[in-house]
Design a protein around this motif. Structure first.
Motif, short mmCIF file in Angstrom:
data_model
loop_
_atom_site.label_atom_id
_atom_site.label_comp_id
_atom_site.label_asym_id
_atom_site.label_seq_id
_atom_site.Cartn_x
_atom_site.Cartn_y
_atom_site.Cartn_z
N MET B 1 0.84 -1.19 0.00
CA MET B 1 0.00 0.00 0.00
C MET B 1 0.87 1.24 0.00
N VAL B 3 1.67 5.04 0.65
CA VAL B 3 1.26 6.23 1.39
C VAL B 3 1.92 7.43 0.73
N LEU B 31 6.26 4.22 6.18
CA LEU B 31 4.87 3.86 6.48
C LEU B 31 4.33 2.87 5.44
N SER B 32 4.68 3.12 4.18
CA SER B 32 4.23 2.19 3.14
C SER B 32 4.77 0.79 3.41
N LEU B 35 2.87 -0.84 6.31
CA LEU B 35 1.53 -1.27 5.90
C LEU B 35 1.59 -2.51 5.01
N ASP B 36 2.58 -2.55 4.14
CA ASP B 36 2.73 -3.73 3.29
C ASP B 36 3.01 -4.97 4.12
N LYS B 39 0.00 -6.09 5.81
CA LYS B 39 -0.96 -6.55 4.82
C LYS B 39 -0.88 -8.06 4.58
#
Lengths: 492, 95
Positions: B1, B3, B31-32, B35-36, B39
């Motif tokens: 994802m 950001v 942050l990406s 989140l990954d 995920k």
């Protein structure tokens, strides 16, 4: 939520340049839970303490402090839910509502978002003699914030956290209300129910009950318009005024071809207007998530049933019973049940006596007098026992209704036992027909012209009754006087 | 994802954290990446699984409605940069 609305009575519509408008109102009432200590800490909830004295390290959000829930606050919320005929959720969840403000030291308010403790219910209100039901959307528990004082210093705000962490019940209505009167009746009734339940003292002056009023307008039959939320309106009168001025403001904008911005507004009672609270420009993004410090709140049905069993009689039930047991009118019963203390007082007077007479004396004489002298029923100079004694003296024909009013005055100012006062002051009604006849004979003898007139004009009887009452110092039994006079004057 | 920088700045603002341009840039990637990583949990089918709130059977702890705390205004305000008569004093928050 309810786009399809109930039909509004035409009398509730507001006329505009382009035709009639309908106002749609929903309420969020914040009611302080009646409890000794706070929702998640052991500090006191007492009002009016020194700054930051009723504050623990939990309330001040010191690092590492953990919330522990107050069981009484849970019980109070459940009782309130039951009193609102609402569904109690056996499982509810506490969430964090995140925002920054100096009087919120945690940086979040612990509240309930998706899973509140109480779900849908309803309240019956009475407006101009017409009953209507107002839906309750939900009730949830949350923490109050502290208090910021802005007028102490030109450059600084002062923060007192005494209220921080006090338990609140947020009670959300459905958008079922269609006039300022209905909005006022709703809050009045809600407050009465809370006071009966003992779950909130309803003191609006102290801010223990405050309302956010959501107002929108539309043409009858249309879908819901854009609403504005008027924050923290703190009296029933202001709620009515706020609805009126906000509806008018929105109608004027729409009729000028403008559109309503969804926003939070403040009601200014001094200026009689609402105005935008533009300070919070950025759209609210509270980033709710379950509070990891608190497990879900789980209750058993048994626990809820136990609380239900010990619920006091509620206003609607009490009113129905007063009408049935004491033969009162809906109006009189409504006046008496408006406050629990008032209803209790009435019942103490009415017990074993004639209910209507008791209601008459409580409503017309006592409440009138209390109001005039700025008293509450709680500090009434006259006790229920004294007023009951007075009613007894009327019922047994010891005193007349007129003398009873004099007796009421004496009891109000001097106190004492009604029967003893009547004895000591010679206030007993004269029912001895011999004595009454004697008085009548004297008056007839002294007024031959009036006697002649009375024969032609029976309404002259009133003059004679007046004379007899005067000569007896108001103590003659009026029924006996009437009867004997009619006989002597030959009036059918 | 992914950001983007606008999102990073928005989150920082909501959290009242001041970040420099360079930090915003690097946080985008960080942050990406986080989140990954999280995920990956999406690979597990949880369609019929109740959300878990505890690993041992404990209930929400409750306390009795008693006043057991407070009356420590000195301690409560001890760390405050500015106080007066036990009030916290903060920069004016209204116009």
């Amino acid at each position: 939520m309810q786009a399809k609305a109930k039909a509004t009575k035409t009398s509730n519509l507001i006329p505009g340049a382009t035709g009639d408008w309908e106002v749609v109102i929903g309420m969020e009432v914040h009611a302080q839970v009646a409890s000794q200590s706070k929702l998640f800490s052991g500090s006191s909830t007492a009002f009016g303490a020194e700054p930051n004295s009723h504050v623990s390290l939990v309330d001040a959000a010191m690092p590492g402090m953990l919330p522990v829930i107050n069981s009484e606050c849970i019980a109070q919320a459940v009782r309130t839910g039951l009193g609102l005929k609402a569904a109690v959720n056996l499982r509810s969840v506490f969430d964090r509502k995140n925002y920054f403000y100096p009087d919120l030291p945690q940086g979040y308010q612990i509240s309930q978002y998706k899973q509140p403790i109480v779900g849908e219910g309803e309240i019956e209100i009475d407006v101009d003699g017409e009953a209507m039901r107002v839906g309750i959307e939900r009730l949830h528990l949350e923490q109050d914030a502290g208090k910021s004082i802005h007028d102490q210093h030109p450059d600084y705000s002062y923060v007192d956290l005494n209220r921080s962490g006090v338990a609140l019940m947020e009670i959300v209505s459905k958008p079922d209300l269609r006039s300022s009167k209905q909005a006022q009746a709703y809050v009045t009734k809600l407050r009465t129910i809370l006071r009966y339940l003992g779950t909130c003292d309803g003191d609006m002056e102290k801010g223990n009950l405050r309302a956010d009023v959501n107002v929108s307008v539309r043409k009858p039959g249309d879908g819901l318009g854009t609403r504005c939320e008027i924050k923290n309106v703190n009296s029933i009168r202001f709620i009515g005024q706020a609805v009126e001025v906000e509806a008018r403001r929105q109608i004027d904008i729409l009729e000028d071809g403008g559109k309503i911005d969804q926003e939070t507004r403040l009601f200014d009672p001094g200026k009689g207007e609402t105005r935008s609270m533009r300070s919070k420009e950025e759209a609210h993004d509270y980033r709710y998530f379950p509070d990891p410090d608190l497990l879900p709140l789980e209750m058993t049905q048994q626990y809820v049933d136990d609380l239900k069993q010990h619920l006091p009689e509620l206003p609607d039930e009490k009113r129905a019973r007063f009408m049935k047991d004491y033969g009162l009118t809906a109006y009189d019963a409504g006046v008496l049940i408006a406050e629990r203390e008032r209803a209790d007082f009435f019942e103490a007077v009415a017990k074993g006596r004639d209910g209507k007479t008791a209601a008459n004396w409580v409503i017309n004489e006592l409440l009138g007098r209390l109001n005039k002298d700025g008293h509450d029923i709680g500090d009434s100079p006259l006790s229920a026992k004294q007023l009951g004694g007075l009613v007894d003296l009327i019922a047994t024909n010891v005193i007349s209704g007129k003398i009873a009013k004099d007796l009421f005055e004496i009891l109000w100012t001097d106190g004492g036992d009604p029967a003893e006062i009547v004895d000591a002051r010679g206030m007993k009604q004269v029912t001895d027909t011999g004595a009454i006849e004697k008085a009548i004979d004297e008056i007839i003898a002294a007024n031959p012209d009036k006697v002649e007139q009375a024969k032609a004009k029976p309404s002259m009887l009133g003059w004679f009754v007046g004379q007899v009452m005067k000569s007896s110092g108001g103590k003659a039994n009026p029924a006996a006087v009437n009867e004997i006079l009619k006989k002597k004057l030959g009036i059918a | 994802m992914q950001v983007d920088e606008a999102t990073v700045r928005r989150i920082a603002r909501l959290a009242r954290i001041k970040i420099t341009d360079a930090e915003a840039k690097s946080l985008e990637g960080e942050l990406s990446g986080i989140l990954d990583w999280v995920k990956q949990l999406d690979e597990v089918d949880t369609a019929n699984v109740e959300p878990m709130t505890r690993v041992v059977p404990i209930e929400l702890k409750q306390r009795a409605d008693k006043v057991t705390d407070g009356e420590i205004a000195d301690q409560v305000t001890a760390n405050a940069p500015m106080t007066e008569d036990h009030f916290f004093v903060v920069p004016k928050v209204v116009e």
